[in-house]
Enzyme design. Structure first.
Site, short mmCIF file in Angstrom:
data_model
loop_
_atom_site.label_atom_id
_atom_site.label_comp_id
_atom_site.label_asym_id
_atom_site.label_seq_id
_atom_site.Cartn_x
_atom_site.Cartn_y
_atom_site.Cartn_z
N HIS A 76 6.32 12.08 12.67
CA HIS A 76 7.15 11.17 13.46
C HIS A 76 8.62 11.50 13.25
O HIS A 76 9.12 11.46 12.13
CB HIS A 76 6.88 9.71 13.07
CG HIS A 76 5.64 9.17 13.71
ND1 HIS A 76 5.41 7.83 13.90
CD2 HIS A 76 4.57 9.81 14.27
CE1 HIS A 76 4.25 7.66 14.51
NE2 HIS A 76 3.73 8.84 14.73
N TYR A 205 9.34 -1.72 14.49
CA TYR A 205 9.55 -2.88 13.61
C TYR A 205 10.33 -3.90 14.43
O TYR A 205 11.32 -3.53 15.07
CB TYR A 205 10.42 -2.52 12.41
CG TYR A 205 9.82 -1.54 11.41
CD1 TYR A 205 9.84 -0.18 11.65
CD2 TYR A 205 9.29 -1.99 10.21
CE1 TYR A 205 9.32 0.72 10.72
CE2 TYR A 205 8.78 -1.11 9.27
CZ TYR A 205 8.78 0.25 9.53
OH TYR A 205 8.27 1.13 8.61
N PRO A 297 6.66 -4.23 1.90
CA PRO A 297 6.28 -3.02 2.64
C PRO A 297 7.21 -2.66 3.80
O PRO A 297 7.03 -1.61 4.43
CB PRO A 297 4.88 -3.33 3.14
CG PRO A 297 4.75 -4.81 3.09
CD PRO A 297 5.65 -5.30 2.02
N LYS A 301 8.04 2.02 1.39
CA LYS A 301 8.47 2.75 0.20
C LYS A 301 7.49 2.73 -0.97
O LYS A 301 7.62 3.52 -1.91
CB LYS A 301 9.82 2.18 -0.29
CG LYS A 301 10.99 2.52 0.61
CD LYS A 301 11.38 3.99 0.46
CE LYS A 301 12.07 4.53 1.68
NZ LYS A 301 11.32 5.50 2.46
N TYR A 389 15.11 5.79 4.92
CA TYR A 389 13.75 5.73 5.47
C TYR A 389 12.99 7.04 5.22
O TYR A 389 11.81 7.01 4.86
CB TYR A 389 13.79 5.40 6.96
CG TYR A 389 12.45 4.96 7.50
CD1 TYR A 389 11.99 3.65 7.33
CD2 TYR A 389 11.61 5.86 8.15
CE1 TYR A 389 10.75 3.25 7.79
CE2 TYR A 389 10.36 5.48 8.62
CZ TYR A 389 9.94 4.17 8.45
OH TYR A 389 8.70 3.78 8.90
P1 RFL Z 1 -2.61 0.80 -6.75
O1 RFL Z 1 -2.87 1.45 -5.44
O2 RFL Z 1 -2.58 -0.67 -6.83
O3 RFL Z 1 -3.70 1.36 -7.77
C1 RFL Z 1 -3.87 0.83 -9.07
C2 RFL Z 1 -5.30 1.05 -9.49
O4 RFL Z 1 -5.48 0.53 -10.81
C3 RFL Z 1 -6.70 -0.18 -10.86
N1 RFL Z 1 -6.65 -1.15 -11.98
C4 RFL Z 1 -7.23 -0.94 -13.18
N2 RFL Z 1 -7.91 0.11 -13.66
C5 RFL Z 1 -8.36 0.01 -14.93
N3 RFL Z 1 -8.15 -1.08 -15.73
C6 RFL Z 1 -7.47 -2.14 -15.27
N4 RFL Z 1 -7.28 -3.20 -16.05
C7 RFL Z 1 -6.96 -2.10 -13.96
N5 RFL Z 1 -6.24 -2.94 -13.20
C8 RFL Z 1 -6.06 -2.36 -12.00
C9 RFL Z 1 -6.81 -0.82 -9.49
O5 RFL Z 1 -8.15 -1.17 -9.18
C10 RFL Z 1 -6.28 0.29 -8.60
O6 RFL Z 1 -7.30 1.15 -8.16
O7 RFL Z 1 -1.25 1.32 -7.39
P2 RFL Z 1 -0.55 2.77 -7.28
O8 RFL Z 1 -1.55 3.86 -7.53
O9 RFL Z 1 0.67 2.69 -8.11
O10 RFL Z 1 -0.14 2.92 -5.74
C11 RFL Z 1 0.82 2.08 -5.17
C12 RFL Z 1 0.53 1.86 -3.68
O11 RFL Z 1 -0.82 1.47 -3.54
C13 RFL Z 1 1.45 0.80 -3.04
O12 RFL Z 1 2.76 0.94 -3.51
C14 RFL Z 1 1.47 0.91 -1.50
O13 RFL Z 1 0.21 0.61 -0.96
C15 RFL Z 1 2.51 -0.03 -0.90
N6 RFL Z 1 2.51 -0.03 0.57
C16 RFL Z 1 3.16 0.97 1.28
N7 RFL Z 1 3.75 2.00 0.63
C17 RFL Z 1 4.35 3.01 1.34
O14 RFL Z 1 4.89 3.94 0.71
N8 RFL Z 1 4.33 3.06 2.72
C18 RFL Z 1 3.75 2.07 3.44
O15 RFL Z 1 3.71 2.20 4.66
C19 RFL Z 1 3.16 0.96 2.73
N9 RFL Z 1 2.57 -0.03 3.39
C20 RFL Z 1 1.88 -1.05 1.27
C21 RFL Z 1 1.92 -1.02 2.70
C22 RFL Z 1 1.19 -2.07 0.61
C23 RFL Z 1 0.58 -3.07 1.33
N10 RFL Z 1 -0.11 -4.05 0.62
C24 RFL Z 1 -1.45 -4.41 0.85
C25 RFL Z 1 0.47 -4.57 -0.60
C26 RFL Z 1 1.32 -2.01 3.44
C27 RFL Z 1 0.67 -3.06 2.76
C28 RFL Z 1 0.07 -4.14 3.62
C1 PHB Z 2 1.35 0.95 7.83
O1 PHB Z 2 1.07 1.74 8.74
O2 PHB Z 2 0.48 0.36 7.19
C2 PHB Z 2 2.77 0.68 7.53
C3 PHB Z 2 3.76 1.42 8.14
C4 PHB Z 2 5.09 1.17 7.86
C5 PHB Z 2 5.42 0.18 6.96
C6 PHB Z 2 4.43 -0.56 6.32
C7 PHB Z 2 3.10 -0.31 6.61
O3 PHB Z 2 6.72 -0.07 6.70
#
Ligand code: RFL
Ligand code: PHB
Length: 394
Positions: A76, A205, A297, A301, A389
């Site tokens: 993109h 957005y 989110p 980031k 971004y």
């Molecule tokens: P995770 O993915 O939470 O993984 C942590 C893992 O640790 C396990 N765990 C344990 N394991 C052993 N013993 C324990 N006691 C434990 N406790 C927990 C968990 O089961 C899990 O498997 O953390 P990690 O690896 O640091 O990754 C971080 C990302 O997942 C997170 O920052 C992103 O998903 C945030 N996020 C976004 N980030 C972006 O860069 N771009 C995006 O577009 C974006 N969109 C989003 C998002 C997060 C969202 N939610 C649901 C919070 C959109 C959403 C809706």
């Molecule tokens: C997504 O596609 O899940 C998404 C994209 C951009 C964001 C957050 C989530 O800022």
């Protein structure tokens, strides 16, 4: 009796942080064991991030898992912001001298990393219960857990706490040895995934009087949409038709006719928070990714910050094991936090501009409007947004 295992780096958590670290270390011959609380199927079914910075893609390439991403990921070159009925296009490439982002789901990133780990026969314990970390201030920190009624104890040189916001690693640090900074937002994001073509080619957005919305995607045939909702919203109150009606009513009139509705294949609510723990080290344990910080989110980031933490941490461990150079480990927390706070600032700022805050006064709303107007009129403001971004340099 627990089964005794030894390794160089014990990694807690098989999310993107833990798996990426494991892969990068293994490439440099550094032994590691991953311990994950959930089942593999559960970890691989979570729908989360969708936008990858070029730095993140580069790291995934370095870890040897970039092949499918380059084949299936969507490049993109820009995205849109809508404020009520006004529309601004941000041409990332022009504003950042050639940079862009890749749309490729976190679910796919985690699958690629997990497949690579399995193919390399690296030790991974899924469904580990009673995970505990101890002896963190000694040279031989321990990880204890159970799996299938068998107790295990891992003796490691270092522990990488990659276990997310609710994990055990940060929680095991004595309160007086860690400082936490937090802002909780008074709303959440209600997200759906549907096998329908995205409403437009690039992300949109938007801030609407009824609340924020985001039109994103996973492919040309799979859409990901979000709506601002209240934090205590019951998902049962959101049948698909209500979601589509609400999204359609928030979209600018020039776009809403293009919305294609369909059944949701996933629907969930995520709370929004900003959070940073300092420092990201306690003795022989390091925190990385969501274990150490959370961003709302809005700026996409979270996953990208997790990747930059792993960049610093993997290089620090590689320097330590290959050249007996401990400098990177000593400076890991400070170096990572500098980038983290900049991403916190950006995500907080964008969240403020694009959401409706229930408690906000008319003054705050006018400020958000002025922020958007300034962005529309100032190329310098657009460049600052675009620079953040696409991702600040490591
Ligand atoms: P995770 O993915 O939470 O993984 C942590 C893992 O640790 C396990 N765990 C344990 N394991 C052993 N013993 C324990 N006691 C434990 N406790 C927990 C968990 O089961 C899990 O498997 O953390 P990690 O690896 O640091 O990754 C971080 C990302 O997942 C997170 O920052 C992103 O998903 C945030 N996020 C976004 N980030 C972006 O860069 N771009 C995006 O577009 C974006 N969109 C989003 C998002 C997060 C969202 N939610 C649901 C919070 C959109 C959403 C809706
Ligand atoms: C997504 O596609 O899940 C998404 C994209 C951009 C964001 C957050 C989530 O800022």
């Amino acid at each position: 009796m627990p089964k005794l295992l030894k390794t160089q780096v014990a990694i807690i958590g098989a999310g993107p942080s833990g798996l990426l670290l494991g892969q990068l270390l293994a490439k440099h011959g550094i032994e590691n064991i991953v311990v994950e609380r959930q089942s593999k199927e559960y970890v691989l079914s979570r729908i989360r991030a969708g936008v990858l910075e070029q730095g993140t893609v580069g790291l995934l390439d370095e870890a040897g898992v970039g092949e499918r991403l380059h084949r299936e990921g969507l490049i993109h070159h820009g995205f849109d912001i809508a404020f009520h009925d006004h529309h601004l296009h941000l041409h990332l490439e022009q504003l950042t001298q050639g940079k862009y982002v890749t749309v490729y789901g976190q679910t796919e990133v985690t699958k690629d990393l997990s497949d690579a780990r399995q193919a390399s026969h690296l030790d991974t314990f899924y469904e580990a219960s009673h995970v505990q970390v101890s002896e963190l201030l000694t040279k031989k920190p321990l990880v204890q857990f159970e799996q299938d009624h068998q107790a295990y104890q891992i003796e490691a040189d270092y522990i990488a706490g990659c276990d997310g916001y609710h994990g055990v690693c940060r929680a095991s640090i004595p309160r007086e040895s860690i400082e936490e900074f937090e802002r909780v937002y008074p709303f959440g994001w209600l997200g759906i995934l549907s096998d329908t073509p995205p409403v437009q080619e690039e992300l949109l957005y938007g801030n609407h009087p009824n609340g924020f919305y985001l039109c994103s995607m996973r492919s040309h045939t799979r859409s990901r949409y979000y709506l601002q909702c209240s934090v205590d919203e019951d998902i049962a109150n959101w049948p698909d038709e209500r979601f589509w009606d609400q999204l359609q009513s928030r979209l600018p009139s020039s776009i809403s006719a293009n919305l294609v509705r369909g059944p949701s294949i996933e629907k969930s609510i995520a709370p929004l928070r900003s959070f940073v723990a300092e420092p990201l080290r306690y003795g022989q344990m390091f925190l990385a990714g969501d274990a150490g910080h959370i961003v709302p989110p809005t700026g996409a980031k979270g996953l990208n910050l997790a990747a930059s933490d792993i960049y610093y941490l993997s290089n620090a461990l590689i320097d330590f094991y290959r050249q007996s150079n401990p400098k990177g480990l000593e400076s890991y927390s400070r170096t990572a936090l500098q980038r983290i706070w900049k991403a916190e600032r950006f995500s907080w700022w964008l969240t403020n501009m694009l959401h409706q805050f229930p408690e906000k006064s008319g003054f705050d709303q006018r400020i958000a409007q002025a922020e958007f107007d300034y962005l529309c009129q100032s190329e310098l403001a657009q460049k600052a947004l675009a620079e953040n971004y696409v991702g600040l340099p490591y």
